[in-house]
Motif scaffolding. Structure first.
Motif, PDB file in Angstrom:
ATOM      1  N   LEU A   1       0.593   0.406  -4.030  1.00  0.00           N
ATOM      2  CA  LEU A   1       1.001   1.482  -3.128  1.00  0.00           C
ATOM      3  C   LEU A   1      -0.181   2.066  -2.353  1.00  0.00           C
ATOM      4  CD1 LEU A   1       3.642   3.369  -5.326  1.00  0.00           C
ATOM      5  CD2 LEU A   1       4.055   2.263  -3.121  1.00  0.00           C
ATOM      6  N   ALA A   2      -1.368   2.069  -2.987  1.00  0.00           N
ATOM      7  CA  ALA A   2      -2.545   2.621  -2.296  1.00  0.00           C
ATOM      8  C   ALA A   2      -2.837   1.827  -1.025  1.00  0.00           C
ATOM      9  CB  ALA A   2      -3.754   2.606  -3.226  1.00  0.00           C
ATOM     10  N   ALA A   3      -2.750   0.496  -1.150  1.00  0.00           N
ATOM     11  CA  ALA A   3      -3.022  -0.350   0.021  1.00  0.00           C
ATOM     12  C   ALA A   3      -1.906  -0.229   1.053  1.00  0.00           C
ATOM     13  CB  ALA A   3      -3.187  -1.804  -0.424  1.00  0.00           C
ATOM     14  N   ILE A   4      -0.664  -0.292   0.570  1.00  0.00           N
ATOM     15  CA  ILE A   4       0.462  -0.256   1.514  1.00  0.00           C
ATOM     16  C   ILE A   4       0.498   1.081   2.258  1.00  0.00           C
ATOM     17  CG2 ILE A   4       2.985  -0.310   1.738  1.00  0.00           C
ATOM     18  CD1 ILE A   4       2.966  -2.042  -0.881  1.00  0.00           C
ATOM     19  N   LEU A   5       0.330   2.155   1.503  1.00  0.00           N
ATOM     20  CA  LEU A   5       0.432   3.489   2.118  1.00  0.00           C
ATOM     21  C   LEU A   5      -0.878   3.943   2.772  1.00  0.00           C
ATOM     22  CD1 LEU A   5       2.590   5.302  -0.607  1.00  0.00           C
ATOM     23  CD2 LEU A   5       3.320   4.639   1.685  1.00  0.00           C
ATOM     24  N   ARG A   6      -1.907   3.119   2.593  1.00  0.00           N
ATOM     25  CA  ARG A   6      -3.231   3.453   3.158  1.00  0.00           C
ATOM     26  C   ARG A   6      -3.757   4.787   2.638  1.00  0.00           C
ATOM     27  NH1 ARG A   6      -2.443   0.841   9.189  1.00  0.00           N
ATOM     28  NH2 ARG A   6      -1.016  -0.734   8.451  1.00  0.00           N
ATOM     29  N   ILE A   7      -3.641   4.936   1.311  1.00  0.00           N
ATOM     30  CA  ILE A   7      -4.199   6.131   0.659  1.00  0.00           C
ATOM     31  C   ILE A   7      -5.143   5.627  -0.435  1.00  0.00           C
ATOM     32  CG2 ILE A   7      -3.688   8.329  -0.497  1.00  0.00           C
ATOM     33  CD1 ILE A   7      -0.784   8.102   0.432  1.00  0.00           C
ATOM     34  N   PRO A   8      -6.429   5.390  -0.117  1.00  0.00           N
ATOM     35  CA  PRO A   8      -7.338   4.798  -1.105  1.00  0.00           C
ATOM     36  C   PRO A   8      -7.447   5.623  -2.388  1.00  0.00           C
ATOM     37  CG  PRO A   8      -8.375   4.948   1.071  1.00  0.00           C
ATOM     38  CD  PRO A   8      -7.055   5.649   1.183  1.00  0.00           C
ATOM     39  N   GLU A   9      -7.300   6.937  -2.257  1.00  0.00           N
ATOM     40  CA  GLU A   9      -7.456   7.794  -3.450  1.00  0.00           C
ATOM     41  C   GLU A   9      -6.158   7.928  -4.252  1.00  0.00           C
ATOM     42  OE1 GLU A   9      -7.912   8.439  -0.316  1.00  0.00           O
ATOM     43  OE2 GLU A   9      -6.952  10.291   0.312  1.00  0.00           O
ATOM     44  N   LEU A  10      -5.131   7.164  -3.883  1.00  0.00           N
ATOM     45  CA  LEU A  10      -3.836   7.298  -4.574  1.00  0.00           C
ATOM     46  C   LEU A  10      -3.915   7.050  -6.085  1.00  0.00           C
ATOM     47  CD1 LEU A  10      -0.794   7.948  -4.039  1.00  0.00           C
ATOM     48  CD2 LEU A  10      -0.412   5.494  -3.862  1.00  0.00           C
TER      49      LEU A  10
ATOM     50  N   PRO B   1       6.569  10.425  -6.057  1.00  0.00           N
ATOM     51  CA  PRO B   1       5.365  11.216  -5.752  1.00  0.00           C
ATOM     52  C   PRO B   1       4.518  10.587  -4.650  1.00  0.00           C
ATOM     53  CG  PRO B   1       5.550  10.847  -8.123  1.00  0.00           C
ATOM     54  CD  PRO B   1       6.652  10.062  -7.486  1.00  0.00           C
ATOM     55  N   SER B   2       4.489   9.263  -4.603  1.00  0.00           N
ATOM     56  CA  SER B   2       3.717   8.608  -3.537  1.00  0.00           C
ATOM     57  C   SER B   2       4.318   8.922  -2.173  1.00  0.00           C
ATOM     58  CB  SER B   2       3.675   7.091  -3.759  1.00  0.00           C
ATOM     59  OG  SER B   2       3.089   6.802  -5.014  1.00  0.00           O
ATOM     60  N   LEU B   3       5.653   9.036  -2.131  1.00  0.00           N
ATOM     61  CA  LEU B   3       6.295   9.426  -0.863  1.00  0.00           C
ATOM     62  C   LEU B   3       5.929  10.858  -0.480  1.00  0.00           C
ATOM     63  CD1 LEU B   3       9.921   7.936  -1.238  1.00  0.00           C
ATOM     64  CD2 LEU B   3       8.147   7.180   0.371  1.00  0.00           C
ATOM     65  N   VAL B   4       5.852  11.730  -1.477  1.00  0.00           N
ATOM     66  CA  VAL B   4       5.452  13.125  -1.191  1.00  0.00           C
ATOM     67  C   VAL B   4       4.046  13.127  -0.581  1.00  0.00           C
ATOM     68  CG1 VAL B   4       4.963  15.405  -2.162  1.00  0.00           C
ATOM     69  CG2 VAL B   4       6.838  14.031  -3.130  1.00  0.00           C
ATOM     70  N   LEU B   5       3.122  12.421  -1.241  1.00  0.00           N
ATOM     71  CA  LEU B   5       1.727  12.415  -0.777  1.00  0.00           C
ATOM     72  C   LEU B   5       1.594  11.784   0.606  1.00  0.00           C
ATOM     73  CD1 LEU B   5       0.154  11.427  -4.199  1.00  0.00           C
ATOM     74  CD2 LEU B   5      -0.501  13.471  -2.894  1.00  0.00           C
ATOM     75  N   ALA B   6       2.282  10.653   0.804  1.00  0.00           N
ATOM     76  CA  ALA B   6       2.173   9.968   2.101  1.00  0.00           C
ATOM     77  C   ALA B   6       2.803  10.787   3.211  1.00  0.00           C
ATOM     78  CB  ALA B   6       2.826   8.583   2.012  1.00  0.00           C
ATOM     79  N   SER B   7       3.892  11.476   2.906  1.00  0.00           N
ATOM     80  CA  SER B   7       4.538  12.308   3.926  1.00  0.00           C
ATOM     81  C   SER B   7       3.677  13.504   4.273  1.00  0.00           C
ATOM     82  CB  SER B   7       5.903  12.811   3.426  1.00  0.00           C
ATOM     83  OG  SER B   7       6.752  11.732   3.158  1.00  0.00           O
ATOM     84  N   ALA B   8       3.069  14.101   3.237  1.00  0.00           N
ATOM     85  CA  ALA B   8       2.267  15.307   3.468  1.00  0.00           C
ATOM     86  C   ALA B   8       0.937  14.982   4.152  1.00  0.00           C
ATOM     87  CB  ALA B   8       2.006  16.023   2.144  1.00  0.00           C
ATOM     88  N   GLY B   9       0.378  13.813   3.823  1.00  0.00           N
ATOM     89  CA  GLY B   9      -0.923  13.457   4.394  1.00  0.00           C
ATOM     90  C   GLY B   9      -2.032  14.365   3.894  1.00  0.00           C
TER      91      GLY B   9
ATOM     92  N   LEU C   1       1.442   7.908  10.537  1.00  0.00           N
ATOM     93  CA  LEU C   1       2.193   7.543   9.328  1.00  0.00           C
ATOM     94  C   LEU C   1       2.380   6.034   9.191  1.00  0.00           C
ATOM     95  CD1 LEU C   1       4.933  10.365   9.288  1.00  0.00           C
ATOM     96  CD2 LEU C   1       2.737  10.353   8.121  1.00  0.00           C
ATOM     97  N   ALA C   2       1.347   5.271   9.517  1.00  0.00           N
ATOM     98  CA  ALA C   2       1.438   3.810   9.462  1.00  0.00           C
ATOM     99  C   ALA C   2       1.783   3.324   8.053  1.00  0.00           C
ATOM    100  CB  ALA C   2       0.119   3.195   9.928  1.00  0.00           C
ATOM    101  N   GLY C   3       1.250   4.005   7.037  1.00  0.00           N
ATOM    102  CA  GLY C   3       1.521   3.592   5.662  1.00  0.00           C
ATOM    103  C   GLY C   3       3.002   3.700   5.325  1.00  0.00           C
ATOM    104  N   LEU C   4       3.591   4.822   5.696  1.00  0.00           N
ATOM    105  CA  LEU C   4       5.022   4.997   5.428  1.00  0.00           C
ATOM    106  C   LEU C   4       5.838   3.948   6.177  1.00  0.00           C
ATOM    107  CD1 LEU C   4       5.904   8.827   5.494  1.00  0.00           C
ATOM    108  CD2 LEU C   4       5.883   7.284   3.520  1.00  0.00           C
ATOM    109  N   ARG C   5       5.431   3.627   7.385  1.00  0.00           N
ATOM    110  CA  ARG C   5       6.168   2.622   8.162  1.00  0.00           C
ATOM    111  C   ARG C   5       6.106   1.251   7.508  1.00  0.00           C
ATOM    112  NH1 ARG C   5       6.516   4.948  13.668  1.00  0.00           N
ATOM    113  NH2 ARG C   5       5.074   6.693  13.564  1.00  0.00           N
ATOM    114  N   ALA C   6       4.988   0.970   6.839  1.00  0.00           N
ATOM    115  CA  ALA C   6       4.811  -0.361   6.238  1.00  0.00           C
ATOM    116  C   ALA C   6       5.564  -0.493   4.911  1.00  0.00           C
ATOM    117  CB  ALA C   6       3.317  -0.618   6.004  1.00  0.00           C
ATOM    118  N   LEU C   7       5.807   0.632   4.259  1.00  0.00           N
ATOM    119  CA  LEU C   7       6.317   0.581   2.885  1.00  0.00           C
ATOM    120  C   LEU C   7       7.673  -0.131   2.715  1.00  0.00           C
ATOM    121  CD1 LEU C   7       6.131   1.393  -0.124  1.00  0.00           C
ATOM    122  CD2 LEU C   7       7.180   3.581   0.503  1.00  0.00           C
ATOM    123  N   PRO C   8       8.694   0.175   3.517  1.00  0.00           N
ATOM    124  CA  PRO C   8      10.011  -0.405   3.224  1.00  0.00           C
ATOM    125  C   PRO C   8      10.010  -1.936   3.167  1.00  0.00           C
ATOM    126  CG  PRO C   8      10.240   1.422   4.743  1.00  0.00           C
ATOM    127  CD  PRO C   8       8.771   1.172   4.619  1.00  0.00           C
ATOM    128  N   THR C   9       9.449  -2.570   4.182  1.00  0.00           N
ATOM    129  CA  THR C   9       9.421  -4.038   4.180  1.00  0.00           C
ATOM    130  C   THR C   9       8.527  -4.562   3.064  1.00  0.00           C
ATOM    131  OG1 THR C   9       9.881  -4.181   6.513  1.00  0.00           O
ATOM    132  CG2 THR C   9       8.785  -6.074   5.550  1.00  0.00           C
TER     133      THR C   9
END
Ligand code: IPE
Ligand code: IPE
Ligand code: MG
Ligand code: MG
Length: 340
Positions: free
Chosen positions: A6-15, A54-62, A304-312
């Motif tokens: 999820l860290a890579a997909i959502l582009r959140i290295p600190e996830l 929780p990953s969706l919360v973090l990715a949405s909030a940025g 929000l590129a990470g969120l866009r990538a997540l579903p696929t």
């Protein structure tokens, strides 16, 4: 078996660090002096689910403020409670590769642990603000309604796709939507932006549950860590079955739904494969994914590129990880693993 990155997909290295903190928060906020609850709670909180919500919360909030972490705890506690209760309803003996609370400590304790977790979720939401508390309460009600719609249709050969979707919305999509909504709320987004995030979460949640329902046929309990074949056994007719019952082989399919023998299950899966019921369900999931991403396009421009990538990325990963080898070959040809 590779885990979902999820860290890579959502582009959140600190996830990974953030999820570790959330894991600790969950233990802290659910600490209880009651020995009846302690044992099952401890077991529940040592397993590591994907922590998708929780990953969706973090990715949405940025961002990762204290309010955002309280939002993460809120949604994961609702999720865990819903699974503890769901395993009672589904008579499931395992999840995350270990015994369920209902099978190990009994239904009574599973109900209490689930209730306790819901109360703790409500406390976490209330610590954010009244709006978050309202979202959490609404979501818990929707979850209950979603499970109720499912039970109302037990063994209903006339269950429609529309009725199914009402259930999928309540039991799964509502919480995904709430996760994104709470993230947006904590970040102080506009109501238009929050609505877009909520739509994204809802559509992704619908896709997520459609795929889970396919995996109930095509995966194994060893791969998933939870029982497969539960849906048909419990009389829950999901999208692949609804499609088959509307198709040319419905007369063959009907008696197979009541036959609990392993041979009947293999035959049922064969017919559903032949009638493209799995590929059509996956295609529908991909359509929901497209809608999810479009909801963001309308409001967030290029962010929000990470969120866009997540579903696929999620669909591709879960099918590759979880579909059993014996079905993979057959289904590759029908485009199951095709790109969206
Ligand atoms: C399982 O959800 C329940 C469904 C909605 C199908 P997850 O797959 O996200 O659960 P974790 O990752 O095991 O916690
Ligand atoms: C999802 O339905 C249950 C909840 C979201 C509470 P399922 O019954 O299909 O979930 P799994 O397969 O047991 O995880
Ligand atoms: Mg279940
Ligand atoms: Mg399932």
């Amino acid at each position: 078996m590779s885990s979902l990155d999820l860290a890579a997909i959502l582009r959140i290295p600190e996830l990974p660090q953030q999820l570790a903190r959330i894991g600790q928060d969950l233990k802290d906020v659910t600490a209880s002096d009651n020995p009846f609850l302690q044992g099952p709670l401890a077991r529940l909180l040592t397993v590591r689910g994907k922590r998708l919500r929780p990953s969706l919360v973090l990715a949405s909030a940025g961002q990762s403020t204290e309010a955002v972490f309280a939002g993460c705890a809120t949604v994961e506690l609702i999720h865990l409670a819903s699974l503890v209760h769901d395993d009672v309803i589904d008579n499931a003996d395992s999840r995350w590769g270990i015994p369920t609370i209902s099978s190990q400590e009994g239904v009574d304790r599973a109900i209490l642990v689930g209730d306790y977790l819901l109360a703790k979720a409500a406390q976490q939401a209330a610590a954010i603000n009244a709006e978050a508390a309202h979202i959490a309460a609404t979501t818990i009600a929707e979850l209950s309604e979603g499970q109720a719609y499912e039970l109302m249709d037990t063994r209903n050969l006339h269950r429609s796709a529309t009725d199914l979707k009402k259930s999928l919305f309540g039991k799964t999509a509502a919480l995904m939507s709430a996760s994104c909504r709470i993230g947006g709320l904590c970040a102080g987004y506009t109501s238009e932006q929050i609505a877009a995030l909520a739509e994204y979460g809802e559509c992704f949640g619908m896709a997520f549950q459609l795929i889970d329902d396919v995996l109930d046929f095509l995966s194994t309990s060893e791969l998933l860590g939870k029982p497969t074949g539960t849906d048909v056994r419990e009389g829950v007719y999901t999208m692949p079955v609804i499609l088959a019952l509307a198709g040319q082989h419905h007369q063959v399919v009907e008696p197979l739904l009541d036959d609990t023998s392993p041979e009947a299950r293999v035959k049922l899966i064969d017919i559903l494969t032949q009638d493209n019921c799995f590929t059509r369900t996956i295609a529908e999931a991909r359509q929901y994914n497209d809608r999810a991403v479009k909801a963001l396009d309308n409001v967030f421009d290029d962010s929000l590129a990470g969120l866009r990538a997540l579903p696929t990325a999620y669909i591709t990963w879960s099918l590759q990880q979880y579909v059993a080898d014996e079905y993979k070959d057959k289904l590759v040809r029908s485009g199951l693993f095709g790109k969206s």
